[in-house]
Write an enzyme that holds these catalytic residues in place. Sequence first.
Site, PDB file in Angstrom:
ATOM      1  CE1 TYR A 207      36.239  -0.806  81.052  1.00  0.00           C
ATOM      2  CE2 TYR A 207      36.828   0.091  78.911  1.00  0.00           C
ATOM      3  CZ  TYR A 207      36.104   0.156  80.086  1.00  0.00           C
ATOM      4  OH  TYR A 207      35.213   1.187  80.265  1.00  0.00           O
ATOM      5  N   GLY A 208      35.708  -4.727  79.329  1.00  0.00           N
ATOM      6  CA  GLY A 208      34.587  -4.973  80.244  1.00  0.00           C
ATOM      7  C   GLY A 208      33.662  -6.065  79.755  1.00  0.00           C
TER       8      GLY A 208
ATOM      9  CD  GLU B   4      29.730  -0.033  75.662  1.00  0.00           C
ATOM     10  OE1 GLU B   4      29.279   0.320  76.765  1.00  0.00           O
ATOM     11  OE2 GLU B   4      30.070  -1.191  75.407  1.00  0.00           O
TER      12      GLU B   4
ATOM     13  CG  LEU C 178      31.498  -4.759  74.583  1.00  0.00           C
ATOM     14  CD1 LEU C 178      32.041  -3.513  73.894  1.00  0.00           C
ATOM     15  CD2 LEU C 178      30.319  -5.315  73.783  1.00  0.00           C
TER      16      LEU C 178
END
Length: 173
Positions: free
Chosen positions: A26-27, A101, A29
């Site tokens: 969602y970010g 992450e 990536l």
Amino acid sequence: MKVFIILSFIINLVCPTVYNYHVFVYGTLKKGQPNHSIIINTTIGQAEFLSHARTVEQYPLVIATKNNYPFLLNVPGKGKLVHGEIYSVDQKMLDFLDEFEECPELYQRTKVQLEVQDGDGEGENTLKPGSIEEAFLYSTNTYEPEWLQKPTYDNYDTNGDHGLPYHEDTSPE
Ligand code: PCA
């Protein structure tokens, strides 16, 4: 050990999905975002884009830390329905993403329910629009309380009008 490696290689050839995991990004990536090159780097591992998707529940997706990292706070029912992309990844890519992450210190890999938005994936594993899928995602429980007061987003873009572009600053705090 050698036998096991050869056996898993053969199983993977016959049935490539056996060792695959669904991951919702969602970010940074996502396609067009600063870390997308990681997920398409075949020297790290395998990843196949399956579909766009949206969380079934609302979550606060905020931008925080001095590096403007996007964080989905593990607080269902608050924030917005969050848009992202589902990938099928192999064990090697999953292991790399965990490390990248900073899981479990910064982000934790949890599971989330998603509504598939379009079946525009690249391979035969394309998901059905409207179907509900479960996938891993990198959310966080280890956030500062004040992050709950930050603006929330439904579709992260590093260059959005929030004016908080993602960057890597390795200088000490
Ligand atoms: N990377 C992961 C979590 C947040 C980030 O920037 C992602 O894109 O989903």
